[in-house]
Design an enzyme around this catalytic site. Structure first.
Site, PDB file in Angstrom:
ATOM      1  N   ASN A 133       4.734  57.504  11.446  1.00 25.11           N
ATOM      2  CA  ASN A 133       4.275  56.422  12.330  1.00 25.11           C
ATOM      3  C   ASN A 133       3.572  56.914  13.597  1.00 25.11           C
ATOM      4  O   ASN A 133       2.726  56.225  14.147  1.00 25.11           O
ATOM      5  CB  ASN A 133       5.426  55.476  12.677  1.00 25.11           C
ATOM      6  CG  ASN A 133       6.589  56.156  13.341  1.00 25.11           C
ATOM      7  OD1 ASN A 133       6.830  57.351  13.160  1.00 25.11           O
ATOM      8  ND2 ASN A 133       7.342  55.412  14.131  1.00 25.11           N
ATOM      9  N   GLY A 208      13.398  59.947  11.685  1.00 26.89           N
ATOM     10  CA  GLY A 208      13.244  59.172  10.463  1.00 26.89           C
ATOM     11  C   GLY A 208      14.321  58.119  10.324  1.00 26.89           C
ATOM     12  O   GLY A 208      14.867  57.625  11.310  1.00 26.89           O
ATOM     13  N   SER A 209      14.639  57.809   9.094  1.00 30.50           N
ATOM     14  CA  SER A 209      15.595  56.746   8.795  1.00 30.50           C
ATOM     15  C   SER A 209      17.031  57.234   8.939  1.00 30.50           C
ATOM     16  O   SER A 209      17.295  58.446   8.963  1.00 30.50           O
ATOM     17  CB  SER A 209      15.381  56.245   7.366  1.00 30.50           C
ATOM     18  OG  SER A 209      15.745  57.264   6.430  1.00 30.50           O
ATOM     19  N   GLU A 230      16.611  61.729  15.569  1.00 27.42           N
ATOM     20  CA  GLU A 230      16.032  60.540  16.204  1.00 27.42           C
ATOM     21  C   GLU A 230      15.784  59.532  15.092  1.00 27.42           C
ATOM     22  O   GLU A 230      14.847  59.692  14.295  1.00 27.42           O
ATOM     23  CB  GLU A 230      14.728  60.892  16.928  1.00 27.42           C
ATOM     24  CG  GLU A 230      14.899  61.909  18.040  1.00 27.42           C
ATOM     25  CD  GLU A 230      15.615  61.370  19.264  1.00 27.42           C
ATOM     26  OE1 GLU A 230      16.004  60.172  19.250  1.00 27.42           O
ATOM     27  OE2 GLU A 230      15.788  62.118  20.234  1.00 27.42           O
ATOM     28  N   CYS A 264      10.227  53.018  16.231  1.00 24.90           N
ATOM     29  CA  CYS A 264      11.673  52.861  16.377  1.00 24.90           C
ATOM     30  C   CYS A 264      12.008  52.209  17.708  1.00 24.90           C
ATOM     31  O   CYS A 264      13.010  51.500  17.820  1.00 24.90           O
ATOM     32  CB  CYS A 264      12.372  54.203  16.223  1.00 24.90           C
ATOM     33  SG  CYS A 264      11.703  55.514  17.247  1.00 24.90           S
TER      34      CYS A 264
END
Length: 460
Positions: A133, A208-209, A230, A264
């Site tokens: 992103n 990431g997720s 993160e 995020c």
């Protein structure tokens, strides 16, 4: 063997494809990083600073090329892509400019005789696992402080931005970074797990997720490796009853829809006190209309496509689930009849517990507006989330806003503003949003050996 693929999300066209590395190539990469660490850590700090300064300069000099790549690969509107490149250059400059300050010995004021200092030293080879992103920004947050510190880096980027990943490596080479100090590796998950187990690898940073963070944390923990994670966020945007509603609504739209809502730290849950709820919702919907989707290569476009049709489908499933269960769509909510991964700015209300959109992260241009009967309920709704990354509080009374901010369970809170990033501001969250901090002086200490050197009173 898997591939890393550039697919233009504005058209669906496959543009380029790159093969994963072999197991042998992955081993060679860590061999080179390990060898390079022994010399890079001993390189004079002034030389490391000079290289990082050149990295910043090259980002600015190549802004158009670099920005065009991320617009191509993940659909970021070109004006926002240029801004990302400039931010990245600022991050490299920041660590170069503050390197001597951050790495200076810390003299301890001890009670015993003699002296004691704490030195900040590198620890070895690091692995970075980065998302799509913000293809350059995410790497810079990790790479800039650690290159200055003297660590070496293996970087696994997202599968849908391979050309951006290669461009970063090329810029580093052009800046004079020695072979092996930084290497892009088109690795798969199994290879990354093997690299984490290598004794030369001393730390892992992942953005990431939550699922990816859990997997990496488990492997890193098993091998006693330091990690920074993160992860996701579902940031609360609290509007108190004395807020400037025009300013709040404009900020809400920008905070939700910039970068296609794929951040995020994007504002995602808008929690509004009852007495101003209807007026804020009306103003917010009108502000959101201005975020019309368009060609990401146009300077005028504010909202491009999502990164992929798969990402759009994930978002659609959350919205459809909420609507089936009684949520109201005030704007958007329908897939356009056009090529690419476009989705309109969407505003929902009436999202309640039991709906997926209440607790899961909406990673795209969709906002949820909640009504709160009191300040206490607004805080409770804000904290009723598995995430705790960032948030905002809007009020004309700064003392009140700061009191509310102090009760919101996040790593970062902004008053009368959406969450923004800067090189000198620490970045990170709590709960399922991850562990560790990046940027500011915090970022250079996560993968550092804080070594005590003690000199007792000299013997007679």
């Amino acid at each position: 063997m898997g591939v890393y693929t550039t697919v233009n999300p504005a058209t669906g066209e496959k543009v380029a494809e790159f093969a994963e590395v072999t197991d042998g190539e992955a081993r060679t990469a860590v061999d080179r990083a390990g060898d390079a660490y022994r010399s890079w850590r001993r390189t004079e700090l002034r030389e490391r600073i000079d290289v990082v300064k050149r990295i910043a300069e090259l980002h600015r000099a190549q802004r158009e090329v670099l920005a065009g790549l991320i617009t191509l690969e993940m659909g970021k509107p070109i004006a926002q892509a240029r801004a990302e490149v400039e931010l990245v250059a600022n991050i490299y400059d920041y660590y170069a400019d503050h390197a001597e300050e951050f790495l200076a010995d810390e003299v301890l004021h001890i009670t015993g005789p003699g002296t004691a200092v704490v030195k900040t030293e590198p620890i070895g080879v690091l692995i970075g696992i980065m998302p799509w992103n913000y293809p350059y920004y995410q790497v810079a947050r990790f790479a800039a402080p650690n290159l200055i510190l003297g660590n070496t880096i293996l970087l696994k980027h997202a599968r849908n931005c391979p050309q951006s990943a290669l461009a970063i490596e090329r810029v580093f080479r052009e800046a004079g970074l020695p072979e092996g100090v930084y290497a892009n590796v088109f690795a798969n998950n199994e290879q990354i797990a093997q690299l984490i187990a290598d004794p030369r690898v001393q730390g892992i940073s992942l953005t990431g997720s939550e699922r990816a963070g859990s997997a990496v944390g488990e492997v890193a923990g098993r091998h006693m490796k330091k990690y920074v994670l993160e992860l996701g966020g579902s940031d609360a945007f609290i509007v108190l009853d004395d807020a400037d509603l025009d300013a709040a609504a404009a900020a809400a739209a920008a905070g939700r829809f910039a970068n296609g809502g794929q951040a995020c730290t994007a504002s995602k849950r808008f929690i509004v006190l009852d007495s101003v709820y209807d007026e804020f919702l009306s103003k917010f919907v009108e502000q959101s209309r201005a975020w019309a989707a368009g060609d990401p290569n146009s300077d005028e476009t504010k909202l491009g496509p999502l990164s992929s049709t798969a990402a759009r489908q994930d978002l659609v499933e959350l919205i459809d689930d909420a609507v089936r269960r009684g949520a109201t769509v005030h704007l958007g909510g329908e897939i356009p009849d056009s090529p690419g991964a476009y989705y309109p700015a969407t505003v929902l209300s009436g999202v309640t517990k039991g709906m997926r959109a209440y607790a899961e992260e909406l990673f795209g241009p969709a906002a949820v507006v909640h009504r709160a009967s009191s300040e206490e309920e607004a805080i409770a709704i804000a904290n009723d989330s598995p995430f705790g990354l960032a948030g905002s509080v809007f009020s004309r009374d700064l003392e009140r806003a700061q009191r509310v901010a102090g009760l919101v369970e996040t790593g970062m809170v902004w008053i009368n503003s959406t969450s923004k990033t800067a090189p000198d501001l620490p970045f990170g969250g709590v709960k399922a949003s991850g562990v560790g901090r990046e940027l500011a002086h915090y970022g250079i200490n996560e993968f550092a050996n804080k070594k005590l050197v003690r000199v007792p009173e000299a013997a007679n």
